[in-house]
Design an enzyme around this catalytic site. Structure first.
Site, mmCIF file in Angstrom:
data_model
loop_
_atom_site.group_PDB
_atom_site.id
_atom_site.type_symbol
_atom_site.label_atom_id
_atom_site.label_comp_id
_atom_site.label_asym_id
_atom_site.label_seq_id
_atom_site.Cartn_x
_atom_site.Cartn_y
_atom_site.Cartn_z
ATOM 1 N N SER A 1 0.848 -1.188 0.000
ATOM 2 C CA SER A 1 0.000 0.000 0.000
ATOM 3 C C SER A 1 0.882 1.235 0.000
ATOM 4 O O SER A 1 2.040 1.190 0.444
ATOM 5 C CB SER A 1 -0.887 0.014 1.254
ATOM 6 O OG SER A 1 -1.574 1.248 1.394
ATOM 7 N N TYR B 1 -2.329 -0.855 10.339
ATOM 8 C CA TYR B 1 -2.385 -1.131 8.898
ATOM 9 C C TYR B 1 -1.098 -0.653 8.221
ATOM 10 O O TYR B 1 -0.476 -1.396 7.446
ATOM 11 C CB TYR B 1 -3.596 -0.433 8.288
ATOM 12 C CG TYR B 1 -3.716 -0.614 6.795
ATOM 13 C CD1 TYR B 1 -4.220 -1.795 6.261
ATOM 14 C CD2 TYR B 1 -3.336 0.407 5.920
ATOM 15 C CE1 TYR B 1 -4.337 -1.960 4.885
ATOM 16 C CE2 TYR B 1 -3.453 0.250 4.544
ATOM 17 C CZ TYR B 1 -3.954 -0.930 4.035
ATOM 18 O OH TYR B 1 -4.065 -1.093 2.676
#
Length: 261
Positions: A143, A156
């Protein structure tokens, strides 16, 4: 275009979003796809879409963080299609959204179990299978959050930084057996996951509406919109193909210029 004719592609997290778009893309290019997901209903929808389009696909319901189930989906790939040429480690969760002191231990552990451990296990058990076929390609979904600070997404972001690091190490280790390893770092992708984030930001009072969240992101992003899942799938299809034969250890950002703004 049939870059994947006679190739077997395993896609985890194939029940929606990037995973579903990628299963569709790989199958459309002639690949035999093994679609893996924890959620049976979502997985079934992906299978229907690909089969209705004439694609070759096999589904496996699996907890990708469980060592025996990872071995099982890879062995099913061998028994059904004869091997594994490309593994797209795409399964992942967002986890808790909020300041770091509000991130509970279970959510933190779940983030690393699903976002990190599953990637390691997939690479670990795919390596000997790919080696027997003379090599292959592994693509990991990281990401943009794995490359920068992500306030309100501590767990995350940390998990995606780990995926970036594992990708680089695996690329060096596996080069000798002809396996390329790369990761994709999307910005915000227009999927159910971002809708969850938008709703959480609204509930925390950080924005007044989902539209405001989208507008704030678009205002900062040079290309002025979210990424589409199909665009990430197109990048994955390139990285897994022979056209990317000299690309390994790469962190491929697809974010409309967000990280540069």
């Amino acid at each position: 275009m049939h870059r994947y004719r006679d190739k077997v592609v395993v896609v985890t997290g194939a029940g929606g979003g990037i995973g579903r778009a990628s299963a569709i893309r790989f199958a459309s290019e002639g690949g035999s796809v093994v679609a893996v997901d924890f959620h049976r209903e979502a997985l079934s929808k992906t299978l229907r879409i690909v089969k209705d389009a004439g694609g070759d696909i096999h589904g496996v319901q699996s907890d990708v963080s469980d060592v025996e189930q990872v071995q099982q989906y890879l062995q099913e790939s061998v028994s059904v299609f004869g091997g594994v040429d490309v593994l797209f480690n795409n399964a992942g969760i967002v986890g808790g959204i909020g300041p770091l002191e509000d991130l509970d231990e279970k959510t933190f552990d779940d983030l690393f179990r699903i976002n990190v451990k599953s990637v390691w296990l997939g690479m670990r058990f795919a390596k000997p299978i790919m080696t027997e076929r003379g090599g292959g390609a592994i693509i990991n979904t990281a990401s943009a959050a794995g490359l920068t600070a992500t306030p309100t997404l501590m767990g995350y972001g940390a998990s995606k930084h780990a995926v970036v690091g594992m990708t680089k190490t695996a690329a060096v280790e596996m080069a000798s057996v002809g396996i390329r390893v790369n990761c994709i770092c999307p910005g915000i992708v227009s999927t159910q996951m971002i809708q969850t984030i938008e709703d959480k930001f609204v509930s925390l009072g950080l924005v007044s509406s989902a539209d405001q969240y989208q507008q704030a992101y678009s205002d900062r992003t040079p290309l002025k919109r979210y990424v589409e899942a199909s665009e990430v799938a197109a990048l994955a299809a390139f990285l897994g193909s022979d056209e990317a034969g000299m690309v390994t250890g790469e962190t491929s950002v697809i974010d409309g210029g967000f990280l540069q703004s």
